[in-house]
Design a protein around this motif. Structure first.
Motif, mmCIF file in Angstrom:
data_model
loop_
_atom_site.group_PDB
_atom_site.id
_atom_site.type_symbol
_atom_site.label_atom_id
_atom_site.label_comp_id
_atom_site.label_asym_id
_atom_site.label_seq_id
_atom_site.Cartn_x
_atom_site.Cartn_y
_atom_site.Cartn_z
ATOM 1 N N HIS A 40 0.542 -1.103 0.026
ATOM 2 C CA HIS A 40 -0.030 0.060 -0.067
ATOM 3 C C HIS A 40 0.978 1.291 0.104
ATOM 4 O O HIS A 40 1.475 1.552 1.117
ATOM 5 C CB HIS A 40 -0.811 -0.293 1.191
ATOM 6 C CG HIS A 40 -1.674 -1.230 1.351
ATOM 7 N ND1 HIS A 40 -2.813 -1.252 0.318
ATOM 8 C CD2 HIS A 40 -1.884 -2.329 2.234
ATOM 9 C CE1 HIS A 40 -3.650 -2.498 0.859
ATOM 10 N NE2 HIS A 40 -2.808 -2.909 1.956
ATOM 11 N N ILE A 41 1.108 1.871 -1.174
ATOM 12 C CA ILE A 41 1.957 3.062 -1.244
ATOM 13 C C ILE A 41 1.583 4.063 -0.249
ATOM 14 O O ILE A 41 2.532 4.591 0.379
ATOM 15 C CB ILE A 41 1.848 3.782 -2.615
ATOM 16 C CG1 ILE A 41 2.350 2.543 -3.692
ATOM 17 C CG2 ILE A 41 2.864 4.818 -2.844
ATOM 18 C CD1 ILE A 41 2.044 3.036 -5.189
ATOM 19 N N PHE A 42 0.215 4.564 0.165
ATOM 20 C CA PHE A 42 0.007 5.558 0.956
ATOM 21 C C PHE A 42 -0.431 5.017 2.328
ATOM 22 O O PHE A 42 -1.026 5.762 2.782
ATOM 23 C CB PHE A 42 -1.077 6.428 0.377
ATOM 24 C CG PHE A 42 -0.671 7.350 -0.680
ATOM 25 C CD1 PHE A 42 0.881 7.676 -1.031
ATOM 26 C CD2 PHE A 42 -1.438 8.186 -1.677
ATOM 27 C CE1 PHE A 42 1.262 8.383 -1.927
ATOM 28 C CE2 PHE A 42 -1.062 9.007 -2.635
ATOM 29 C CZ PHE A 42 0.546 9.042 -2.944
ATOM 30 N N GLY A 43 -0.247 3.697 2.369
ATOM 31 C CA GLY A 43 -1.165 3.125 3.496
ATOM 32 C C GLY A 43 -2.387 2.730 3.396
ATOM 33 O O GLY A 43 -2.894 2.909 2.208
ATOM 34 N N THR A 44 -3.057 2.465 4.615
ATOM 35 C CA THR A 44 -4.515 2.198 4.575
ATOM 36 C C THR A 44 -5.350 3.162 5.435
ATOM 37 O O THR A 44 -4.710 3.682 6.378
ATOM 38 C CB THR A 44 -4.638 0.636 4.913
ATOM 39 O OG1 THR A 44 -4.416 0.432 6.097
ATOM 40 C CG2 THR A 44 -3.938 -0.283 4.048
ATOM 41 N N ASP A 45 -6.455 3.261 5.175
ATOM 42 C CA ASP A 45 -7.474 4.032 6.092
ATOM 43 C C ASP A 45 -8.147 3.156 7.268
ATOM 44 O O ASP A 45 -7.735 1.924 7.485
ATOM 45 C CB ASP A 45 -8.240 4.817 5.207
ATOM 46 C CG ASP A 45 -9.479 3.803 4.716
ATOM 47 O OD1 ASP A 45 -9.475 2.476 4.883
ATOM 48 O OD2 ASP A 45 -10.551 4.070 3.913
ATOM 49 N N SER A 46 -9.125 3.767 7.869
ATOM 50 C CA SER A 46 -9.498 3.138 8.884
ATOM 51 C C SER A 46 -10.344 2.034 8.768
ATOM 52 O O SER A 46 -10.786 1.203 9.647
ATOM 53 C CB SER A 46 -10.258 4.135 9.786
ATOM 54 O OG SER A 46 -11.426 4.594 9.052
ATOM 55 N N PHE A 47 -10.598 1.559 7.514
ATOM 56 C CA PHE A 47 -10.969 0.546 7.251
ATOM 57 C C PHE A 47 -10.000 -0.588 6.519
ATOM 58 O O PHE A 47 -10.655 -1.724 6.000
ATOM 59 C CB PHE A 47 -12.433 0.508 5.980
ATOM 60 C CG PHE A 47 -13.436 1.311 6.682
ATOM 61 C CD1 PHE A 47 -14.374 0.816 7.638
ATOM 62 C CD2 PHE A 47 -13.519 2.588 6.592
ATOM 63 C CE1 PHE A 47 -15.377 1.549 8.119
ATOM 64 C CE2 PHE A 47 -14.449 3.446 6.806
ATOM 65 C CZ PHE A 47 -15.514 2.918 7.888
ATOM 66 N N GLY A 48 -8.920 -0.350 6.655
ATOM 67 C CA GLY A 48 -7.921 -1.120 5.874
ATOM 68 C C GLY A 48 -8.126 -1.076 4.198
ATOM 69 O O GLY A 48 -7.456 -1.921 3.694
ATOM 70 N N ARG A 49 -8.511 0.035 3.777
ATOM 71 C CA ARG A 49 -8.528 0.129 2.321
ATOM 72 C C ARG A 49 -7.317 0.900 1.776
ATOM 73 O O ARG A 49 -6.706 1.697 2.543
ATOM 74 C CB ARG A 49 -9.856 0.902 1.915
ATOM 75 C CG ARG A 49 -11.060 0.295 2.358
ATOM 76 C CD ARG A 49 -12.430 1.209 1.843
ATOM 77 N NE ARG A 49 -12.431 2.349 2.879
ATOM 78 C CZ ARG A 49 -13.542 3.112 2.883
ATOM 79 N NH1 ARG A 49 -14.790 2.896 2.223
ATOM 80 N NH2 ARG A 49 -13.539 4.083 3.349
ATOM 81 N N ASP A 50 -6.957 0.415 0.574
ATOM 82 C CA ASP A 50 -5.755 0.949 0.113
ATOM 83 C C ASP A 50 -6.213 2.587 -0.348
ATOM 84 O O ASP A 50 -6.930 2.802 -0.826
ATOM 85 C CB ASP A 50 -5.448 0.189 -1.346
ATOM 86 C CG ASP A 50 -4.190 1.052 -1.761
ATOM 87 O OD1 ASP A 50 -3.086 0.961 -1.253
ATOM 88 O OD2 ASP A 50 -3.969 1.654 -2.914
ATOM 89 N N LEU A 51 -5.141 3.454 0.564
ATOM 90 C CA LEU A 51 -5.164 4.887 0.295
ATOM 91 C C LEU A 51 -4.732 5.500 -1.096
ATOM 92 O O LEU A 51 -5.307 6.359 -1.597
ATOM 93 C CB LEU A 51 -4.571 5.583 1.474
ATOM 94 C CG LEU A 51 -5.043 6.863 1.754
ATOM 95 C CD1 LEU A 51 -6.563 6.751 2.355
ATOM 96 C CD2 LEU A 51 -4.229 7.395 3.001
ATOM 97 N N PHE A 52 -3.867 4.693 -1.562
ATOM 98 C CA PHE A 52 -3.276 5.180 -2.997
ATOM 99 C C PHE A 52 -4.448 5.162 -3.772
ATOM 100 O O PHE A 52 -4.690 6.362 -4.574
ATOM 101 C CB PHE A 52 -2.156 4.173 -3.356
ATOM 102 C CG PHE A 52 -1.504 4.742 -4.376
ATOM 103 C CD1 PHE A 52 -0.702 5.851 -4.628
ATOM 104 C CD2 PHE A 52 -1.593 4.186 -5.851
ATOM 105 C CE1 PHE A 52 0.179 6.271 -5.449
ATOM 106 C CE2 PHE A 52 -0.904 4.401 -6.975
ATOM 107 C CZ PHE A 52 -0.299 5.526 -6.722
ATOM 108 N N VAL A 53 -5.185 4.232 -3.991
ATOM 109 C CA VAL A 53 -6.060 3.894 -5.074
ATOM 110 C C VAL A 53 -7.443 5.047 -4.700
ATOM 111 O O VAL A 53 -8.029 5.678 -5.688
ATOM 112 C CB VAL A 53 -6.714 2.749 -5.367
ATOM 113 C CG1 VAL A 53 -7.488 2.221 -4.348
ATOM 114 C CG2 VAL A 53 -7.498 2.602 -6.562
#
Lengths: 304, 321, 565
Positions: free
Chosen positions: A83-96
């Motif tokens: 995950h280039i930008f890491g993940t959000d509070s649901f574990g979703r890929d932030l980059f996309v």
């Protein structure tokens, strides 16, 4: 005496420099030449194009989708597990999600600009040019439109239509053009009293010709600047609607919904807020610089 | 005299505008599905009927509208449907001073700083100084107030203030509230910052227009100093489009302060604009709309009047042949 | 030109003066502000952690997210108002920190053999204006709650009293409501059915007394303003309202007329209104608040990283997925089960909510007591044997489709409202359905009030809802599944369930009654009429100086025994 074809040289046609029609062609050519010379304009345009391409392509080629969750890997830092930008509070890929959010925000912004430009310029131009009673009535209509509580319209649209992007654009459209109309009207009101317009009128130019030839290019500077302001305004309207819970549908993302994480999130995992905010800033900056440069190039007064 | 008649005419038109606004809003809000008494827990038909009867919502919409209009003309805007027993006017009037003060300071800050930085940019058009000024302005329009507000609240009102409290025994900024300067500076800055950028850019654009005009060149040729040229020749013309946006801005800054008021817990008007609609508190919606509308119309009226004084070129209501 | 110059000059100087003036006011108010804080050290509004923790200062700061709607106990429905009333009024009984019934304004009471007649003997207590609290004050208040013109939304909770429902619905008269003042200090109430939970509901603000004479004085121009301002209310609790700055704060001070003036140990309680949860947290960090609720996972994470001691209590409510059981698809029990079990509640509670909420597979929350020391929830759970594993969900879906004669599921819509907490949940559920059932939902998000309207009109398939046990009995929430109940937006109707509830309402043996209610809930669960998601727990943090504060499901926020160390 024979006349062979070689004897005739084709003379190139020099247009009369006083010819009005030809001059307008060179005017736009001129704009293009000046544009190519302007580093700021080229640079900002490049960023905008890069952003547009990125937000079209990246969500398509990314191995992650915007909705795919992993509740065991929430709020991950940057460059973790692909995950280039890491993940959000649901574990979703932030980059996309950020690129997808940029896409939504850009669509909203461009639609808003188009609507603003078309309705606002026509409305303001007519109102300012005709003046008098027509102007009075038209401006009062603007007053009413501006002061109708924005939220009621958004909520009504959300009920009538499906909530989401279209609703946000339409909600913005119902009131967004008023600002442009006012600015154009003010400008036209001011310009039409200037000597060159009066002269043009006395020489028998029609209303349309005066608006297009004399008023519009001179009002262009103010219009461009206002347009550049419309883009952030539209994106912010969306962000504000997200802030009060009326943003785009889940699980979609817009830059607005991405930055509404609140200060708690900011202190814990700053990248979740900072990255979309940076995207927003870069985008705004690019649009601002672009419109600024364009203004310098287009505005007839700047060409002296 | 002509000016007076012009203003009177504008005033009458403004009242008509306000009436149209109230009418549209009144019917729009009743079009929203649902009613103010809806809750997770359903209420019985009998209670619902009683509630409707209590607030006169059982009558036909047109009758309700006429009643409301009649009462409003007498200055009675009804009582809130959510805060029962609280007159709408009382709620709005207690919140108004906070919003007004916040809005006024923000507008002054945004206006002064914006015009100065706009002129500065225009004079240095294209060079580094301009770029820096415009970059700061761009940040202003690029950072949403809820981010800027939260950030400043944390770094200035908590971090820096705790530090200053430890080292100087004095807290620089407060987290929330609206009583003293320590509480007011951050919200005013946050609210004004976005508008500053707008004003600055408008000013720059219109000053660039003015700089290109012949009379400025003439003035320069006559050897007038830069300051004199700005003061005597450019301000008047350059400020025109800025004033156009100032009117609606004043109104929107007053009412659009929801985010800032929310973050800094200022008991102003902002939340009523949002909450009344979400709660479908009809009387409150109508009341806030009237207040907002009056303010906007008043602001526009002031703009129109300012126009007459600043640009005599505008002919008062005369049709141009 | 010259004239213009002057005008411009004037405008600019005006602006400058205005700005300077603004600056001046700032300076002066600032001066006053500091003087104020040093003068009254016990108000603790300095915003400075150090001064707020001064020894001997007996003032505390709490907050609500919204202004109390109004403090008329006969109308009250919102949490902030109830919390304020709990501090400054008192009912016949109180609930202690263990939710046990203790004496309030009633010193003692007798219950008849058949459990239908209650006689309360009031203690000597006064209103804040010195007039005695009498049995007539209760009769007046309760009848006012039921009075149709008063339009109280809480009237239904008094329907247990004989004649109450009829009077409220316009079919009976006020005189038929069986509550009477036998003498000044004796109150007699007659119930329609034996109601074992009746006593515990009396702690509810709806049952508080109202002084008739005072109430009638608040009549003004057709509306009664009782409870709309600090001076429009009489107090019979340990505190009274000293100042109510609307939209800003409610200040409570000791009520010297309270029958036990020593009870209130905090001399002044400031109840501030702070809408933004992040701001509230920042105020807590700065010592400006003594307690803050952590409503989001981010705030909980933040509090943990700030090394705060997290406290939790069960809020008493169950959050559940409501199915429209009249819908073409969701009329099928297996489809409902598929959608219910496809959600991994444990992972959701642990990773997304993080507030200590407990995954729910049965409906009534674990705060409700059952038999033999078990909770009611445990009683039901013990007999509920359905396979509720995520792995089994897909099989239920296939079975359901087969029963409906469908090869694939038509488009399913999911109705939600625009509140952040709901969106968070919906985001997760939507993804679970996609992953575990392969179903792509269409989410319809509406403004809150509109969503409720849509839901009650039955124009939905699935929606998220929540219901709270307001007193310690399953009957507090079970009836929402009764046929024709006004709250039955699920449109559920099951004769067996209705019968069991009917029988329980006339059963005199409390144990048998609870068994019947347990059976009733089992009917509900086996039918999968509802998909319970979690039992809501509230997480909050408290300044260490505050002791004895009670927070539990039925006493939301209770200062009764609280003190400052």
């Amino acid at each position: 005496m024979e006349f062979s074809k070689e004897l005739f040289v084709k003379e190139s046609y020099e247009p009369d420099s006083q010819d009005v029609e030809e001059k307008s062609i060179t005017y736009w050519q001129n704009v293009w030449i000046r544009f190519k010379r302007n580093k700021m304009a080229i640079g900002s345009l490049a960023i905008i194009i890069f952003m547009i391409l990125g937000c079209i392509i990246i969500p398509i080629v990314s191995p992650y989708t915007i909705s795919e969750q992993n509740l065991n890997a929430v709020n991950q830092g940057m460059f973790k597990d692909g995950h280039i930008f890491g993940t959000d509070s649901f574990g979703r890929d932030l980059f996309v999600r950020v690129w997808y959010g940029t896409r939504i925000s850009l669509i909203i912004a461009f639609s808003a600009v188009a609507i603003n430009l078309i309705i606002g310029v026509i409305y303001g131009g007519i109102s300012g040019y005709l003046g008098g009673k027509t102007d009075e009535v038209m401006m009062r209509i603007v007053d009413v439109v501006i002061s109708i509580p924005h939220l009621i319209i958004v909520m009504l649209l959300m009920v009538i239509l499906k909530p989401g992007m279209v609703t946000i654009i339409l909600a913005y459209a119902t009131v967004g053009w008023t600002g442009m109309a006012r600015v154009v009207r003010g400008q036209v009101l001011h310009l039409k009293e200037l000597d060159y317009v009066v002269a043009s009128r006395l020489l028998g130019s029609g209303a349309l010709r005066i608006i297009i030839k004399d008023l519009f290019p001179n009002a262009m500077g103010v219009i461009m600047v206002h347009l550049a302001l419309t883009i952030p305004r539209a994106i912010f309207t969306e962000a504000f609607l997200s802030y009060i819970g009326l943003g785009v549908q889940i699980p979609l993302a817009s830059l607005g919904t991405l930055v509404t994480g609140g200060s708690a999130a900011f202190r814990l995992y700053p990248h979740v807020i900072v990255i979309p905010a940076l995207f927003m800033c870069i985008l705004m900056l690019a649009f601002n610089v672009f419109s600024d440069s364009l203004r310098n190039i287009i505005d007839p007064k700047m060409r002296r | 005299m002509e000016t007076f008649r012009y203003i009177m005419k504008k005033l009458i038109i403004s009242l008509i505008t306000l009436w149209v606004l109230v009418t549209i809003t009144f019917f729009l809000m009743h079009m929203l599905p649902g009613d103010p008494f809806l809750g997770e827990k359903a209420i019985s038909e009998a209670t619902k009927e009683a509630l409707y009867a209590k607030y006169g919502l059982d009558k036909p919409l047109v009758i309700q509208y006429l009643t409301y209009l009649g009462n409003a003309l007498r200055g009675d805007f009804g009582e809130s449907l959510v805060y029962s027993g609280q007159p709408v006017m009382k709620i709005l009037m207690s919140a108004f001073p906070y919003s007004f003060e916040l809005g006024l300071y923000s507008l002054l800050f945004a206006g002064l700083a914006g015009i100065i930085s706009g002129i500065f940019s225009a004079l240095h058009n294209g060079d580094k100084k301009d770029a820096i000024a415009m970059f700061i302005a761009a940040i202003g329009i690029s950072v949403p107030s809820f981010i800027l507000g939260s950030l400043l609240q944390y770094y200035l009102a908590i971090k820096l203030s705790n530090w200053s409290a430890v080292h100087f025994g004095y807290q620089l900024f407060a987290v929330e509230g609206w009583e003293n300067a320590a509480q007011k500076i951050i919200p005013v800055f946050v609210l004004g910052f976005g508008e500053l950028a707008v004003i600055s850019r408008m000013t720059k654009a219109s000053f660039l227009d003015v700089i290109g005009q012949d009379y400025i060149k003439t003035a320069k040729a006559c050897g007038l100093s830069k300051f004199q040229i700005i003061k005597n020749h450019m301000l008047r013309n350059g400020i025109m489009p800025v004033i156009t946006v100032l009117g609606p801005m004043a109104a929107s800054i007053l009412t659009g302060a929801f985010v800032v008021e929310n973050i800094f817990n200022i008991p102003g008007l902002g939340k009523h604009f949002i909450n009344s609609i979400q709660a479908q508190d009809y009387t409150m919606i109508a009341g806030t709309t009237i207040l907002y509308g009056s303010f906007l119309i008043a602001a526009n009226l002031l703009v129109d009047i300012a126009y007459i004084f600043i640009d005599p070129g505008i002919k008062l209501g005369k049709k141009n042949a | 030109m010259k004239k213009m110059k002057q005008t411009m000059k004037q405008i600019i100087s005006l602006l400058l003066v205005a700005f300077l003036l603004a600056g001046c006011t700032k300076v002066t108010t600032e001066g006053n502000g500091t003087a104020d804080t040093s003068g009254t050290s016990d108000t603790a509004d300095t915003g400075n952690g150090n001064t707020a923790e001064n020894a001997g200062s007996s003032s505390a700061n709490f907050y609500f997210t919204a202004e109390p709607a109004q403090l008329n106990s006969t109308l009250v429905y919102d949490v902030p108002s109830q919390d304020v009333l709990r501090a400054c009024e008192e009912g016949l009984i109180r609930l202690n920190e263990e939710n046990e019934i203790v004496e309030g304004l009633a010193a003692s009471w007798d219950v008849s053999e058949d459990g239908k007649e209650y006689t309360f003997h009031l203690r000597d207590a006064n209103w804040s204006d010195g007039t005695p609290v009498t049995a007539a004050d209760f009769v007046f208040a309760w009848k006012l709650v039921l009075k149709p013109e008063n339009a109280s939304t809480e009237a239904e909770s008094l329907y247990v009293i004989t004649g109450a429902k009829e009077y409220n619905q316009g079919e009976g008269t006020e005189a038929d409501v069986k509550v009477e003042a036998v003498d000044e200090k004796t109150l007699k109430v007659e119930l329609a059915n034996p109601t074992p939970y009746f006593l515990s509901t009396l702690a509810d603000p709806t049952y508080y007394p109202v002084n008739q004479e005072f109430y009638e004085k608040q009549e003004s121009g057709g509306t009664n303003l009782y409870g709309t301002d600090a001076d429009r209310l009489l107090y019979c609790g340990p505190w009274k309202i000293d100042d109510w700055v609307h939209e800003s704060k409610v200040v409570l001070v000791k009520n010297e007329e309270y029958y036990n003036p020593e009870q209130a140990k905090i001399a002044q309680i400031n109840l501030l209104i702070v809408a933004d949860p992040n701001t509230a947290y920042n105020m807590f960090s700065n010592g400006e608040l003594d307690m803050v609720e952590l409503g989001t996972a981010d705030l909980i994470n933040l509090a943990q990283s700030d090394n705060q001691d997290l406290l939790t209590f069960c809020g008493g409510s169950t959050t559940f997925m409501a199915f429209n059981v009249q819908n073409e698809i969701f009329k099928n029990v297996n489809i409902r089960k598929a959608f219910s079990y496809a959600i991994d509640r444990q992972a959701f509670c642990d990773n997304v909510l993080k507030n200590g909420s407990v995954p729910a597979t049965t409906f009534v929350s674990s705060v409700v007591d059952g038999l033999e020391g078990k909770t009611f929830q445990e009683m039901v759970q013990a007999e509920f044997t359905d396979d509720t594993s995520v792995a089994g969900a897909k099989a239920y879906l296939e079975k359901g489709l087969q029963e409906l004669g469908l090869t694939e599921l038509p488009q399913v819509t999911f109705l939600i409202d625009d509140r952040e907490s709901i969106k968070t949940q919906a985001t997760v559920y939507q993804e679970y359905w996609k992953q575990n059932l392969g179903v792509d939902m269409e989410v319809i998000s509406q403004p809150y009030k509109t969503k409720l309207e849509t839901q009650y009109a039955g124009r939905y398939m699935i929606t998220i809802s929540g219901w709270e046990c307001s007193f310690n009995d399953p009957i507090s929430i079970l009836p929402i599944f009764q046929t024709d109940n006004g709250n039955n937006s699920m449109l559920y109707s099951n004769g067996e369930f209705d019968n069991l509830l009917e029988q329980a309402s006339v059963e005199t043996d409390p144990d048998k009654r609870l068994q019947m209610l347990k059976d009733a809930e089992l009917v509900l669960m086996n039918d999968c009429a509802v998909a319970p998601l979690y039992y809501y727990y509230c997480t909050y943090i408290l300044q260490p100086r505050v002791k004895g504060l009670v927070r539990n499901s039925f006493n939301d926020l209770d200062f009764y025994n609280a003190y400052i160390e």
